[in-house]
Design a protein around this motif. Structure first.
Motif, mmCIF file in Angstrom:
data_model
loop_
_atom_site.group_PDB
_atom_site.id
_atom_site.type_symbol
_atom_site.label_atom_id
_atom_site.label_comp_id
_atom_site.label_asym_id
_atom_site.label_seq_id
_atom_site.Cartn_x
_atom_site.Cartn_y
_atom_site.Cartn_z
ATOM 1 N N GLU A 25 125.957 -19.471 -21.475
ATOM 2 C CA GLU A 25 124.615 -19.176 -21.647
ATOM 3 C C GLU A 25 124.558 -17.585 -22.168
ATOM 4 O OE1 GLU A 25 123.062 -18.086 -17.780
ATOM 5 O OE2 GLU A 25 124.778 -17.827 -16.888
ATOM 6 N N SER A 26 123.072 -17.460 -22.439
ATOM 7 C CA SER A 26 122.897 -16.069 -23.087
ATOM 8 C C SER A 26 121.623 -15.696 -22.172
ATOM 9 C CB SER A 26 122.723 -16.259 -24.626
ATOM 10 O OG SER A 26 121.351 -15.913 -24.874
ATOM 11 N N GLU A 81 131.550 -9.567 -14.345
ATOM 12 C CA GLU A 81 130.748 -8.369 -14.215
ATOM 13 C C GLU A 81 130.966 -7.137 -13.264
ATOM 14 O OE1 GLU A 81 126.333 -8.714 -16.038
ATOM 15 O OE2 GLU A 81 126.937 -10.542 -14.962
ATOM 16 N N VAL A 82 131.094 -6.075 -13.636
ATOM 17 C CA VAL A 82 131.539 -4.966 -12.742
ATOM 18 C C VAL A 82 129.941 -4.229 -12.931
ATOM 19 C CG1 VAL A 82 132.917 -2.866 -12.119
ATOM 20 C CG2 VAL A 82 133.911 -5.057 -12.995
ATOM 21 N N VAL A 129 131.706 -11.972 -19.754
ATOM 22 C CA VAL A 129 130.263 -11.381 -19.956
ATOM 23 C C VAL A 129 130.422 -10.431 -21.087
ATOM 24 C CG1 VAL A 129 128.141 -10.800 -19.080
ATOM 25 C CG2 VAL A 129 129.296 -12.031 -17.682
ATOM 26 N N CYS A 130 129.644 -10.535 -22.276
ATOM 27 C CA CYS A 130 129.841 -9.335 -23.113
ATOM 28 C C CYS A 130 128.240 -9.090 -24.031
ATOM 29 C CB CYS A 130 130.809 -9.604 -24.201
ATOM 30 S SG CYS A 130 130.570 -10.979 -25.222
ATOM 31 N N ARG A 170 127.264 -15.272 -21.763
ATOM 32 C CA ARG A 170 128.433 -15.411 -20.984
ATOM 33 C C ARG A 170 129.269 -16.588 -21.465
ATOM 34 N NH1 ARG A 170 127.421 -18.768 -16.149
ATOM 35 N NH2 ARG A 170 129.275 -18.572 -15.059
ATOM 36 N N TYR A 171 130.591 -16.450 -21.375
ATOM 37 C CA TYR A 171 131.541 -17.426 -21.807
ATOM 38 C C TYR A 171 132.504 -17.929 -20.637
ATOM 39 C CZ TYR A 171 130.831 -15.473 -26.346
ATOM 40 O OH TYR A 171 130.140 -15.136 -27.622
ATOM 41 N N ILE A 172 132.886 -19.179 -20.644
ATOM 42 C CA ILE A 172 133.557 -19.542 -19.688
ATOM 43 C C ILE A 172 135.108 -20.022 -20.524
ATOM 44 C CG2 ILE A 172 132.096 -20.355 -18.011
ATOM 45 C CD1 ILE A 172 132.687 -23.269 -19.112
ATOM 46 N N ILE A 173 136.019 -19.798 -19.508
ATOM 47 C CA ILE A 173 137.470 -20.280 -20.048
ATOM 48 C C ILE A 173 137.868 -21.772 -19.314
ATOM 49 C CG2 ILE A 173 139.820 -19.654 -20.175
ATOM 50 C CD1 ILE A 173 138.730 -17.559 -21.148
ATOM 51 N N VAL A 174 138.327 -22.507 -20.002
ATOM 52 C CA VAL A 174 138.593 -23.798 -19.233
ATOM 53 C C VAL A 174 140.114 -24.202 -19.374
ATOM 54 C CG1 VAL A 174 136.262 -24.894 -19.030
ATOM 55 C CG2 VAL A 174 137.718 -25.287 -21.045
#
Ligand SMILES: C=C(O[C@@H]1C=C(C(=O)O)C=C[C@H]1O)C(=O)O
Length: 629
Positions: free
Chosen positions: A169-170, A387-388, A195-196, A287-291
């Motif tokens: 998602e963005s 996210e921090v 998240v970047c 936002r990216y996910i790793i699978v």
């Protein structure tokens, strides 16, 4: 004991040294800073070890707040600005927290840092995100480029890659539906998120303006994040399936053509940047996910997210029943997405992200309760949340710091026209007005030097659309160079388009004619603060607030100026506490009231005028919220 030979540098006579020698001193100082940073980072890992033994959470917000307050005080004694300190320390703390999380994760997942083959859609900006992510984990990666998202899933399923990185998602354009649909049937687990920040920019093969280019290449995804800026150029838009194809087109073409692309996309660095940061929203997060084949465990000290997919059937209240189970167990939901089920018209599955660890007792109980309520229920994975959030200081801390500072100001400094700004340790926004752009630019520069953090330019008396656009474009440029946010005080609807285009936030007066104000808010796509009139009766507060809430502007705030009566503040606090006054309230004098309602991050607005002799004068105070820009 830290042994920095600071004295040696302080007493240097700069006139006696060549530029080369001074630069050597700077190089030596930077080296010393890096050594200290590395030492700090290593100690943070010792802290993580102790937390592993005591099961204390990684993050300790109170400790971070105390640390920031102490550093701001110490920094002030050394002549360092509070924002300078907080910006540097937000980065240091973020890295410290992330390093500790990585350490704790490696303990529970027996990670041996061996090389990992990562699948990603070739030539996408995902690579940049993945590089940072795995570098922090000290895991070397080999790349397995894929032609599309489905191929990424297949590579991992077939074992030609260990993991895949996929955009999910963005913050400006929403979900990536194709990836959600692939998650519906996969046997893979989500093992991480990244998240970047991404800025969309316009690049060209020539150094020309957008009016001169013949074509603008874009992917539909990139276009959806920056369409507002491209509306006037509709007939020039050419869609491509991948940004890398656009880079090839630009290299081939002789005539000027342009490309809309993320600044993280590989290859853009060789093109001319003709328009930077054209995202519809100033801060665009992806936002990216790793699978991967194997799910992972998240250490109890690390903030976790769990993603699941459910389908409920279409009886009334079915989804609500499921969500209320999460509510009863106090499990915060951070995302809800619905997608159609293939071959079953109007049937939907729901993807739910919860900010909790799968191993938590509350999660286990909630899952046991929702299973009988759903047709289909699958946990896609539990993974560390990326996210921090930067620790904010309570407003009162800023007030204490600024009071202490102003006591310490000596009398002569207090007489300087801009000394009002320097006296405040917290964020100061200064109101400006006028027509003379050169004068305004100078004022901005002086204000920056005096410590102002931003500008609120009053548009009172500005009605000519073309002049206003020219003036604001220049002011925006100046503020960007000075790293100051630009806000505008709107006094007439004709100013709205220019505000949306050039400013980061707007302020509006409260008025008897709330319909007009509400209509203005509706058209404003930037954060908007509405100034509240003093001495308003409770019923009228409520009615006006309700009108504003239906305006459609999701980033509305109310703020009270310095003339507000305690009675008003009490009234609003009370209504807010009852959940009736729904606009976040900003006010300096009301810090204690509003803090009680948990709504405030007050910043100070000073106003700047010139007296008859053209001398700068700083006067009255009003307040604006940190979060609005
Ligand atoms: C190092 C710690 O962990 C975290 C990081 C901190 C730091 O780097 O200074 C401070 C507080 C915690 O959020 C700690 O708890 O002291």
């Amino acid at each position: 004991m830290i042994n920095l030979p600071l004295g040696r540098f302080i007493f240097l006579d700069k006139n006696m040294l060549s530029l080369e020698q001074i630069r050597q001193e700077i190089t030596a100082l930077d080296q010393a800073l890096l050594t200290l940073l590395a030492k700090r980072k290593a100690i943070a890992i010792d802290v993580a070890r102790s937390k592993q033994a005591t099961t204390k959470p990684v993050r300790d917000i109170e400790r971070e707040q105390a640390l920031l307050i102490r550093l701001i005080k110490q920094g002030a004694e050394l002549g360092l600005e509070a924002t300078y300190i907080t910006q540097i320390y937000h980065t240091i703390l973020e890295d410290s927290v992330r390093s500790q999380q990585v350490y704790l994760q490696q303990q529970v997942n027996a990670n041996n840092n061996s090389r990992l083959t990562l699948s990603y859609v070739a030539d996408s900006e995902a690579l940049h995100a993945a590089n940072n992510f795995y570098q922090q984990r000290k895991t070397p990666i080999s790349l397995a480029p894929a032609a599309h998202f489905q191929a990424c899933f297949e590579q991992v399923e077939q074992g030609t890659a260990d993991a895949a990185i996929l955009p999910i998602e963005s913050s400006s354009a929403g979900s990536i539906n194709q990836v959600y649909d692939l998650l519906q049937h996969t046997q893979l687990a989500i093992t991480g998120e990244i998240v970047c920040q991404q800025n969309h920019c316009i690049y060209s093969n020539h150094n020309v303006g957008l009016d001169q280019v013949e074509k603008i290449y874009t992917t539909p995804e990139a276009y959806s994040q920056a369409d507002q800026c491209l509306l006037p150029y509709q007939d020039k838009i050419h869609y491509l399936s991948a940004t890398s194809k656009g880079i090839t087109e630009l290299t081939k073409a002789r005539e000027p053509v342009a490309l809309l692309a993320s600044d993280l996309h590989p290859g853009v660095e060789d093109l001319s940047l003709i328009k930077a940061k054209v995202n519809n929203q100033a801060d665009s997060l992806s936002r990216y996910i790793i699978v991967a084949k194997q799910s992972i465990q998240v250490a109890s000290q690390v903030p976790a997210k769990t993603t699941l997919v459910v389908s409920t059937g279409q009886q009334a209240g079915a989804l609500l029943t499921v969500l209320s189970v999460f509510n009863q167990h106090q499990l915060p939901m951070t995302k809800l997405e619905s997608r159609p089920v293939k071959g079953q018209p109007w049937q939907e599955v729901f993807y739910i992200d919860l900010a909790a660890n799968l191993d938590d007792l509350a999660m286990q109980q909630a899952f046991a309760e929702i299973q009988p309520l759903t047709h289909h229920f699958k946990i896609l994975g539990c993974y560390p949340s990326h996210e921090v959030a930067a620790t904010q200081l309570p407003s009162q801390a800023y007030v204490d710091l600024s009071l202490q500072q102003s006591k310490e100001q000596d009398a002569s400094a207090a007489q300087h026209p801009l000394s009002e700004i320097t006296q405040h340790q917290h964020c100061v926004l200064v109101s400006l007005q006028g027509n003379d752009i050169e004068q305004l630019k100078q004022d901005c520069q002086q204000l920056k030097q005096a410590g102002s953090h931003g500008i609120v330019f009053s548009l009172e008396g500005h009605h000519d659309v073309t002049n206003m656009a020219q003036l604001l474009a220049e002011l925006k440029h100046t503020c960007q160079q000075l790293h100051m946010p630009l806000g505008v005080a709107i006094t007439a609807p004709v100013q709205i388009d220019a505000a949306n285009k050039f400013a980061q936030f707007a302020t509006l007066p409260w008025s008897d004619n709330m319909d007009t104000i509400s209509a203005c808010c509706n058209k404003l796509s930037i954060a908007t603060a509405v100034k509240v009139a003093p001495d308003t009766a409770a019923a009228s507060w409520l009615a006006q607030c309700q009108k504003l809430n239906t305006s459609g502007n999701q980033r509305l705030f109310a703020y009270i100026n310095e003339t507000a009566k305690v009675n008003d503040l009490n009234c609003v606090s009370e209504l807010t506490a009852q959940g009736l006054f729904k606009l976040p309230l900003l006010d300096q004098d009301a810090i204690t009231h509003a803090t009680r309602c948990g709504k405030l991050g007050a910043h100070l607005e000073l106003s700047l005028r010139r007296d008859n002799q053209g001398q700068l004068e700083v006067s009255a105070l009003t307040n604006i919220l940190a979060a609005i820009y």
